[in-house]
Write a protein that holds these residues in place. Structure first.
Motif, PDB file in Angstrom:
ATOM      1  N   THR A 114       0.829  -1.211   0.000  1.00 57.58           N
ATOM      2  CA  THR A 114       0.000   0.000   0.000  1.00 57.58           C
ATOM      3  C   THR A 114       0.863   1.261   0.000  1.00 57.58           C
ATOM      4  O   THR A 114       2.035   1.238   0.362  1.00 57.58           O
ATOM      5  CB  THR A 114      -0.928   0.077   1.235  1.00 57.58           C
ATOM      6  N   HIS A 115       0.248   2.371  -0.398  1.00 59.25           N
ATOM      7  CA  HIS A 115       0.776   3.713  -0.181  1.00 59.25           C
ATOM      8  C   HIS A 115      -0.083   4.344   0.905  1.00 59.25           C
ATOM      9  O   HIS A 115      -1.273   4.592   0.693  1.00 59.25           O
ATOM     10  CB  HIS A 115       0.660   4.559  -1.455  1.00 59.25           C
ATOM     11  N   PHE A 116       0.504   4.536   2.064  1.00 57.29           N
ATOM     12  CA  PHE A 116      -0.223   5.171   3.174  1.00 57.29           C
ATOM     13  C   PHE A 116      -1.535   4.438   3.474  1.00 57.29           C
ATOM     14  O   PHE A 116      -2.574   5.043   3.743  1.00 57.29           O
ATOM     15  CB  PHE A 116      -0.488   6.652   2.871  1.00 57.29           C
ATOM     16  N   GLY A 117      -1.479   3.101   3.407  1.00 58.49           N
ATOM     17  CA  GLY A 117      -2.630   2.283   3.774  1.00 58.49           C
ATOM     18  C   GLY A 117      -3.595   1.990   2.654  1.00 58.49           C
ATOM     19  O   GLY A 117      -4.563   1.247   2.844  1.00 58.49           O
ATOM     20  N   THR A 118      -3.355   2.539   1.454  1.00 56.84           N
ATOM     21  CA  THR A 118      -4.253   2.326   0.325  1.00 56.84           C
ATOM     22  C   THR A 118      -3.502   1.641  -0.809  1.00 56.84           C
ATOM     23  O   THR A 118      -2.421   2.095  -1.201  1.00 56.84           O
ATOM     24  CB  THR A 118      -4.823   3.666  -0.186  1.00 56.84           C
ATOM     25  N   VAL A 119      -4.073   0.565  -1.349  1.00 57.64           N
ATOM     26  CA  VAL A 119      -3.482  -0.050  -2.541  1.00 57.64           C
ATOM     27  C   VAL A 119      -3.610   0.960  -3.683  1.00 57.64           C
ATOM     28  O   VAL A 119      -4.704   1.454  -3.950  1.00 57.64           O
ATOM     29  CB  VAL A 119      -4.211  -1.364  -2.901  1.00 57.64           C
ATOM     30  N   PRO A 120      -2.513   1.317  -4.341  1.00 59.96           N
ATOM     31  CA  PRO A 120      -2.563   2.361  -5.375  1.00 59.96           C
ATOM     32  C   PRO A 120      -3.654   2.098  -6.415  1.00 59.96           C
ATOM     33  O   PRO A 120      -3.838   0.956  -6.853  1.00 59.96           O
ATOM     34  CB  PRO A 120      -1.168   2.299  -6.007  1.00 59.96           C
ATOM     35  N   HIS A 121      -4.396   3.149  -6.757  1.00 68.22           N
ATOM     36  CA  HIS A 121      -5.466   3.145  -7.767  1.00 68.22           C
ATOM     37  C   HIS A 121      -6.784   2.549  -7.270  1.00 68.22           C
ATOM     38  O   HIS A 121      -7.799   2.689  -7.960  1.00 68.22           O
ATOM     39  CB  HIS A 121      -5.050   2.390  -9.057  1.00 68.22           C
ATOM     40  N   LEU A 122      -6.793   1.858  -6.118  1.00 63.45           N
ATOM     41  CA  LEU A 122      -7.991   1.124  -5.719  1.00 63.45           C
ATOM     42  C   LEU A 122      -8.591   1.652  -4.415  1.00 63.45           C
ATOM     43  O   LEU A 122      -7.876   1.877  -3.441  1.00 63.45           O
ATOM     44  CB  LEU A 122      -7.674  -0.372  -5.542  1.00 63.45           C
ATOM     45  N   THR A 123      -9.922   1.838  -4.400  1.00 66.27           N
ATOM     46  CA  THR A 123     -10.609   2.115  -3.137  1.00 66.27           C
ATOM     47  C   THR A 123     -10.729   0.808  -2.360  1.00 66.27           C
ATOM     48  O   THR A 123     -10.537  -0.289  -2.912  1.00 66.27           O
ATOM     49  CB  THR A 123     -12.022   2.670  -3.393  1.00 66.27           C
ATOM     50  N   GLN A 124     -11.061   0.896  -1.094  1.00 59.97           N
ATOM     51  CA  GLN A 124     -11.243  -0.318  -0.289  1.00 59.97           C
ATOM     52  C   GLN A 124     -12.334  -1.206  -0.889  1.00 59.97           C
ATOM     53  O   GLN A 124     -12.205  -2.431  -0.935  1.00 59.97           O
ATOM     54  CB  GLN A 124     -11.597   0.055   1.158  1.00 59.97           C
ATOM     55  N   ASP A 125     -13.441  -0.604  -1.350  1.00 63.81           N
ATOM     56  CA  ASP A 125     -14.540  -1.385  -1.926  1.00 63.81           C
ATOM     57  C   ASP A 125     -14.079  -2.122  -3.182  1.00 63.81           C
ATOM     58  O   ASP A 125     -14.403  -3.300  -3.377  1.00 63.81           O
ATOM     59  CB  ASP A 125     -15.731  -0.483  -2.261  1.00 63.81           C
ATOM     60  N   THR A 126     -13.340  -1.432  -4.033  1.00 62.08           N
ATOM     61  CA  THR A 126     -12.842  -2.066  -5.257  1.00 62.08           C
ATOM     62  C   THR A 126     -11.851  -3.175  -4.927  1.00 62.08           C
ATOM     63  O   THR A 126     -11.903  -4.270  -5.501  1.00 62.08           O
ATOM     64  CB  THR A 126     -12.162  -1.025  -6.174  1.00 62.08           C
ATOM     65  N   LEU A 127     -10.965  -2.901  -3.986  1.00 56.82           N
ATOM     66  CA  LEU A 127      -9.971  -3.894  -3.574  1.00 56.82           C
ATOM     67  C   LEU A 127     -10.638  -5.183  -3.124  1.00 56.82           C
ATOM     68  O   LEU A 127     -10.210  -6.290  -3.480  1.00 56.82           O
ATOM     69  CB  LEU A 127      -9.097  -3.322  -2.451  1.00 56.82           C
ATOM     70  N   HIS A 128     -11.704  -5.055  -2.346  1.00 62.50           N
ATOM     71  CA  HIS A 128     -12.314  -6.248  -1.752  1.00 62.50           C
ATOM     72  C   HIS A 128     -13.263  -6.973  -2.686  1.00 62.50           C
ATOM     73  O   HIS A 128     -13.941  -7.917  -2.277  1.00 62.50           O
ATOM     74  CB  HIS A 128     -12.971  -5.885  -0.422  1.00 62.50           C
ATOM     75  N   THR A 129     -13.292  -6.553  -3.965  1.00 62.50           N
ATOM     76  CA  THR A 129     -13.931  -7.407  -4.967  1.00 62.50           C
ATOM     77  C   THR A 129     -12.989  -8.552  -5.341  1.00 62.50           C
ATOM     78  O   THR A 129     -13.411  -9.525  -5.966  1.00 62.50           O
ATOM     79  CB  THR A 129     -14.292  -6.621  -6.250  1.00 62.50           C
ATOM     80  N   LEU A 130     -11.716  -8.427  -4.963  1.00 59.50           N
ATOM     81  CA  LEU A 130     -10.728  -9.473  -5.220  1.00 59.50           C
ATOM     82  C   LEU A 130     -10.770 -10.504  -4.099  1.00 59.50           C
ATOM     83  O   LEU A 130     -10.944 -10.157  -2.926  1.00 59.50           O
ATOM     84  CB  LEU A 130      -9.317  -8.878  -5.310  1.00 59.50           C
TER      85      LEU A 130
END
Length: 423
Positions: free
Chosen positions: A43-59
């Motif tokens: 992550t960058h500062f706790g966020t996967v670059p380019h992805l919101t938490q909601d988008t990330l957790h579709t994976l």
């Protein structure tokens, strides 16, 4: 550090070095676990670059450990101290263990700024010098579940002298002792684990000394530093890691910093590495590229024929992208295709046939090409979704191959593309 909650349970050890198992007891309450070999969530500062938490957790099958770096956090120290509840809550991270490293593995740090008492990290505002006291104050503010001890890792350059490498090992051990002293007196860090850092450049004796001395300290695991892509020849890296891991206790995890390319991951797992940092998909995404290498070792003959046709097409595409420097982290590798290339403007296939990610199920290469050439932000989002899914799928395939005695088959499948390219 008495009574460490983190526990490594090995289910198989192959050829004396490759380790399959589960790292349990992660997090303050010990509720998380991580399969090994595996990787952390970059992550960058706790966020996967380019992805919101909601988008990330579709994976699916995301790692249960999120990596943050002091290079991103240090300049926000006062804010974190004022917030008081730690970085996970500050950044909205839920249901994950938090690991705090010193540097961002996707960014090469300038050298020449380390002293006997300080190390430097580089944030968006420039250089920040850290003493042990400031480093530990940051850890108290971040409140990670585990963190890398402060270390002098500036010995990865080829022309580093033996004297400088020795000094790096001495400084890193001294930093570790000071960090442990502060840690053990700190209420805020109760239940938090420390990973000791193994340095030593490319000098075997110093690597072994660093490993032996670090193993004597009450640490929960080990970070292998200074072996990143571009810093050292892959064969030499493998030899050093093989020698170092023999000096480390079997019941504690080994995390390798700065290595993410699939061929290097396979070599390092065979040398005894358990954990990696998953910055490689981000680097691929930033190039406007997509991971397309195959790691499917299923015996389905019909699928094998389809994949062989796909691989022939893909290898041709990758060869046309020009000469690749596989030791430069900023350069395209043989495991990806460059969607900026105009040949994709009318390619209506998904990035990878059969991939279940949102990008491959809904979009074609031609659409990704269009997004890139028009500088649309959605390009990075879709590529990061695919590259993250593909990379973590590779680690799942790696564990499955080790469990079913098919590691050699997986190696042949993954490495074949590079051999064709290099040949």
């Amino acid at each position: 550090m008495v009574g460490s909650r983190m526990k490594l349970e090995l289910s198989r050890v192959l050829q004396g070095s490759s380790r399959l198992g589960v790292l349990k007891g992660l997090g303050r309450t010990g509720q998380h676990s991580l399969e090994i070999p595996g990787c952390l969530l970059y992550t960058h500062f706790g966020t996967v670059p380019h992805l919101t938490q909601d988008t990330l957790h579709t994976l699916s099958n995301l790692p249960s450990v999120t990596q943050v770096t002091l290079s991103n956090i240090a300049e926000h120290h006062e804010v974190m101290e004022e917030f008081k509840d730690g970085f996970a809550k500050f950044s909205g991270l839920h249901d994950t263990a938090l690991y705090c490293s010193l540097h961002d593995p996707a960014t090469q740090c300038p050298t020449g700024y380390t002293t006997n008492k300080t190390v430097s990290v580089w944030g968006s505002g420039g250089r920040i010098e850290l003493t042990v006291d400031k480093f530990m104050a940051l850890q108290k503010a971040v409140k990670p579940d585990w963190y890398q001890s402060m270390a002098d890792g500036e010995t990865w350059q080829n022309n580093t002298s033996r004297k400088r490498v020795r000094k790096s090992v001495d400084r890193t051990l001294a930093h570790l002792d000071e960090c442990l002293l502060v840690h053990q007196k700190s209420q805020e860090l109760e239940g938090v684990e420390v990973f000791g850092v193994v340095e030593g450049g490319d000098i075997l004796e110093e690597r072994l000394r660093s490993a032996r001395e670090t193993a004597k300290r009450p640490v929960a695991g080990f970070c292998l530093d200074g072996l990143q892509t571009g810093a050292i020849d892959q064969n030499l890296r493998t030899q050093l890691i093989t020698a170092v891991t023999k000096e480390l206790p079997e019941d504690k995890p080994r995390l390798l910093q700065g290595v993410g390319r699939p061929d290097e991951v396979l070599a390092c797992v065979e040398a005894g590495v358990d954990l990696f940092e998953s910055f490689f998909p981000f680097q691929v995404t930033e190039r406007g590229c997509a991971l397309v290498f195959s790691f499917d070792i299923s015996p389905d003959p019909e699928r094998a024929v389809l994949e062989l046709d796909e691989e022939r097409n893909t290898v041709g595409e990758k060869q046309q992208n020009g000469d690749l420097n596989l030791d430069d982290q900023t350069q395209m590798t043989s495991f990806e295709i460059n969607l900026n290339d105009k040949r994709y403007h009318d390619d209506f296939r998904p990035l990878v046939e059969g991939c279940g990610c949102y990008c491959c199920k809904n979009h074609q290469r031609a659409y990704l090409h269009h997004l890139l050439v028009t500088n649309e932000l959605l390009a990075g989002v879709l590529l990061m979704i695919h590259n993250t899914a593909h990379y973590h799928g590779f680690f799942g395939a790696l564990r499955n191959a080790m469990a079913t005695d098919k590691l050699d088959l997986l190696k042949r499948r993954v490495l074949r593309e590079r051999k064709v390219l290099d040949g």
